[in-house]
Design a protein around this motif. Structure first.
Motif: not given
Length: 155
Positions: A134-152
């Motif tokens: 990801c261009f943006i994620a690779r460009s920022v200097n802070f950690p990016v966490r993912i808290a995904a939730q799923y349904d079907f």
């Protein structure tokens, strides 16, 4: 190499420019050619107009949308069918006594609807690949966490 352009225009001049600190609005427009104009403002903590997007909103939105588009692409490659995707990202910031601020972290909180029979663990594994591309994620200097939730999706 890639060049990305934008056009912004300050719209907060009340007649005297910025001659007085309280004498101008913190409003501006994102008005790139061929695209709709987006009215924006400074962060409300810095005198901005609360209902308008501010630079911090735009950064967290860029990060979230880049992640989403890569998730859709990499999920397709992995045979994971996504039926819906929404995110409510949050940027975690701090301000110094001088007023200087920065993001210290971001948490993306996508709510993803998968087609029936898809594997949520496999979808989670896709998120782990995104920061590498990801261009943006690779460009920022802070950690990016993912808290995904799923349904079907229902059949």
């Amino acid at each position: 190499m890639h060049d990305f352009t934008s056009h912004i225009r300050w719209t907060g001049n009340r007649g005297d420019g910025n001659a007085r600190y309280e004498g101008y609005d913190r409003r501006w427009q994102l008005c790139s050619p061929g695209k709709p104009v987006l009215d924006c403002s400074n962060d409300p903590l810095l005198g901005g107009d609360p209902p308008l997007y501010n630079p911090e909103d735009l950064l967290i939105t860029a990060l979230s949308s880049c992640h989403m588009m890569w998730f859709l692409h990499l999920s397709f490659n992995a045979g994971i069918v996504v039926m819906g995707y929404e995110d409510h990202p949050i940027g975690h910031g701090e301000s110094a006594p001088s007023g200087a601020g920065r993001f210290v972290a971001a948490t993306l909180r996508p709510q993803i609807t998968l087609a029936p029979g898809m594997d949520a663990q496999a979808a989670d594994a896709v998120h782990d690949q995104i920061h590498d591309v990801c261009f943006i994620a690779r460009s920022v200097n802070f950690p990016v966490r993912i808290a995904a939730q799923y349904d079907f999706a229902e059949i």
